[in-house]
Design a protein around this motif. Structure first.
Motif, PDB file in Angstrom:
ATOM      1  N   SER A 141      35.435  53.630  40.778  1.00 33.93           N
ATOM      2  CA  SER A 141      34.961  53.761  39.405  1.00 33.93           C
ATOM      3  C   SER A 141      33.981  52.638  39.074  1.00 33.93           C
ATOM      4  CB  SER A 141      36.148  53.707  38.435  1.00 33.93           C
ATOM      5  OG  SER A 141      36.695  52.395  38.429  1.00 33.93           O
ATOM      6  N   ARG A 142      33.226  52.836  38.010  1.00 32.93           N
ATOM      7  CA  ARG A 142      32.279  51.810  37.564  1.00 32.93           C
ATOM      8  C   ARG A 142      33.025  50.521  37.229  1.00 32.93           C
ATOM      9  NH1 ARG A 142      31.007  50.262  32.747  1.00 32.93           N
ATOM     10  NH2 ARG A 142      31.879  52.082  31.710  1.00 32.93           N
ATOM     11  N   GLU A 143      34.197  50.633  36.607  1.00 32.78           N
ATOM     12  CA  GLU A 143      34.986  49.457  36.251  1.00 32.78           C
ATOM     13  C   GLU A 143      35.427  48.690  37.490  1.00 32.78           C
ATOM     14  OE1 GLU A 143      35.611  52.550  35.106  1.00 32.78           O
ATOM     15  OE2 GLU A 143      35.092  52.373  32.981  1.00 32.78           O
ATOM     16  N   THR A 144      35.877  49.415  38.511  1.00 32.78           N
ATOM     17  CA  THR A 144      36.295  48.761  39.756  1.00 32.78           C
ATOM     18  C   THR A 144      35.099  48.100  40.424  1.00 32.78           C
ATOM     19  OG1 THR A 144      38.122  50.311  40.046  1.00 32.78           O
ATOM     20  CG2 THR A 144      37.377  49.141  42.013  1.00 32.78           C
TER      21      THR A 144
ATOM     22  N   ALA B 107      44.512  44.751  44.639  1.00 30.26           N
ATOM     23  CA  ALA B 107      44.905  44.526  43.241  1.00 30.26           C
ATOM     24  C   ALA B 107      43.793  44.951  42.289  1.00 30.26           C
ATOM     25  CB  ALA B 107      45.267  43.057  43.025  1.00 30.26           C
ATOM     26  N   ILE B 108      42.551  44.662  42.640  1.00 28.72           N
ATOM     27  CA  ILE B 108      41.420  45.090  41.806  1.00 28.72           C
ATOM     28  C   ILE B 108      41.399  46.608  41.711  1.00 28.72           C
ATOM     29  CG2 ILE B 108      38.893  45.232  41.719  1.00 28.72           C
ATOM     30  CD1 ILE B 108      38.900  42.304  42.842  1.00 28.72           C
ATOM     31  N   GLN B 109      41.632  47.289  42.815  1.00 31.56           N
ATOM     32  CA  GLN B 109      41.660  48.750  42.796  1.00 31.56           C
ATOM     33  C   GLN B 109      42.798  49.306  41.947  1.00 31.56           C
ATOM     34  OE1 GLN B 109      41.485  48.756  47.254  1.00 31.56           O
ATOM     35  NE2 GLN B 109      40.327  50.634  46.889  1.00 31.56           N
ATOM     36  N   LEU B 110      43.879  48.550  41.840  1.00 33.35           N
ATOM     37  CA  LEU B 110      45.059  49.002  41.083  1.00 33.35           C
ATOM     38  C   LEU B 110      45.080  48.486  39.647  1.00 33.35           C
ATOM     39  CD1 LEU B 110      47.792  48.479  43.843  1.00 33.35           C
ATOM     40  CD2 LEU B 110      46.853  50.664  43.046  1.00 33.35           C
TER      41      LEU B 110
ATOM     42  N   ARG C 278      42.390  36.461  37.390  1.00 39.13           N
ATOM     43  CA  ARG C 278      42.125  36.376  35.949  1.00 39.13           C
ATOM     44  C   ARG C 278      40.788  37.017  35.602  1.00 39.13           C
ATOM     45  NH1 ARG C 278      38.950  34.407  32.765  1.00 39.13           N
ATOM     46  NH2 ARG C 278      37.857  33.191  34.338  1.00 39.13           N
ATOM     47  N   ALA C 279      39.738  36.677  36.356  1.00 36.06           N
ATOM     48  CA  ALA C 279      38.386  37.165  36.057  1.00 36.06           C
ATOM     49  C   ALA C 279      38.249  38.670  36.239  1.00 36.06           C
ATOM     50  CB  ALA C 279      37.367  36.437  36.935  1.00 36.06           C
ATOM     51  N   THR C 280      39.004  39.231  37.161  1.00 38.46           N
ATOM     52  CA  THR C 280      38.888  40.668  37.435  1.00 38.46           C
ATOM     53  C   THR C 280      39.987  41.484  36.760  1.00 38.46           C
ATOM     54  OG1 THR C 280      40.195  40.453  39.464  1.00 38.46           O
ATOM     55  CG2 THR C 280      37.785  40.253  39.678  1.00 38.46           C
ATOM     56  N   ARG C 281      40.903  40.804  36.075  1.00 33.17           N
ATOM     57  CA  ARG C 281      42.045  41.454  35.432  1.00 33.17           C
ATOM     58  C   ARG C 281      42.865  42.264  36.446  1.00 33.17           C
ATOM     59  NH1 ARG C 281      37.749  42.500  32.715  1.00 33.17           N
ATOM     60  NH2 ARG C 281      37.858  44.777  32.783  1.00 33.17           N
ATOM     61  N   ALA C 282      42.990  41.695  37.641  1.00 32.80           N
ATOM     62  CA  ALA C 282      43.759  42.344  38.707  1.00 32.80           C
ATOM     63  C   ALA C 282      45.237  41.995  38.565  1.00 32.80           C
ATOM     64  CB  ALA C 282      43.235  41.886  40.070  1.00 32.80           C
ATOM     65  N   PRO C 283      46.121  42.951  38.790  1.00 28.39           N
ATOM     66  CA  PRO C 283      47.557  42.693  38.663  1.00 28.39           C
ATOM     67  C   PRO C 283      48.107  41.977  39.907  1.00 28.39           C
ATOM     68  CG  PRO C 283      47.204  44.964  39.303  1.00 28.39           C
ATOM     69  CD  PRO C 283      45.838  44.356  39.100  1.00 28.39           C
ATOM     70  N   ALA C 284      47.738  40.714  40.036  1.00 35.95           N
ATOM     71  CA  ALA C 284      48.149  39.939  41.209  1.00 35.95           C
ATOM     72  C   ALA C 284      49.020  38.767  40.772  1.00 35.95           C
ATOM     73  CB  ALA C 284      46.919  39.432  41.956  1.00 35.95           C
TER      74      ALA C 284
END
Length: 195
Positions: free
Chosen positions: A4-7, A72-75, A101-107
């Motif tokens: 996606s564009r967001e990813t 995590a970025i993909q999820l 934090r910067a990518t809002r990844a659930p890590a």
């Protein structure tokens, strides 16, 4: 690989951070940075499709975030998703925290050696990963607490992967499937399950 564009924007933010941090923290070699999109991002991103819907991950030896932070970025938009990134180097963990934090990844970043991480520290996971981490038998030994409870292991092993299970046979209670990388036709990923 379509995202996606967001990813894609999150991947771009990650690469921008990696460009700034890589020299100070020795995240990846200078020679591979020009190929970061294929050699690191796409190579890591292909694992999600092989995970059979996994949303809870453990990445051993996360380093610069490959594959853990990329997954995590993909999820990032999947409810309840989490990727536990484990690395003993505190500077790399500082980078991983900032990138998450910067990518809002659930890590969730664990600044410890994998052998000192108890299964209760992360809970049940669907998938365990490790890229350029340790020889196969050692990788399986570290992943055992999660593999034994049903997680699938996805281990990108580069160009040596095709012959690795023959050279270093896994314990008989593991089924190992060799999957060709879609990024590098000469490389492979080992998918491991408890048999």
């Amino acid at each position: 690989m379509l995202v996606s564009r967001e990813t894609e924007e999150r991947f771009a933010a990650f690469v921008e951070l990696l460009a700034r941090w890589r020299r100070a923290t020795n995240l990846i070699s200078e020679s591979t940075f020009p190929h970061v999109w294929t050699r690191h991002i796409a190579d890591s991103a292909q694992l999600l499709a092989l995970s059979q819907g996994a949303t809870r991950w453990l990445d051993m030896g996360s380093g610069a975030g490959f594959p853990g932070l990329i997954v995590a970025i993909q999820l990032a938009d999947v409810a309840g998703a989490v990727v536990h990134c484990v690395d003993s180097d505190r500077r790399r963990c500082a980078f991983l925290r900032e990138a998450a934090r910067a990518t809002r990844a659930p890590a969730v970043i664990h600044p410890v050696r994998i052998e000192s991480l108890a299964p209760n520290d992360v809970g049940a996971v669907d998938c365990v990963t490790a890229r350029a981490f340790a020889p196969l038998l050692k990788t399986l030994e570290f992943a055992k607490p999660w593999l034994e409870t049903g997680a699938v292991g996805l281990f990108p092993r580069g160009r040596s992967a095709v012959k690795e299970p023959d050279r270093e046979p896994a314990p008989p209670h593991y089924a190992i499937e060799t999957i060709r990388s879609v990024i590098d036709a000469e490389a492979a990923i080992l998918r491991v399950r408890k048999s």
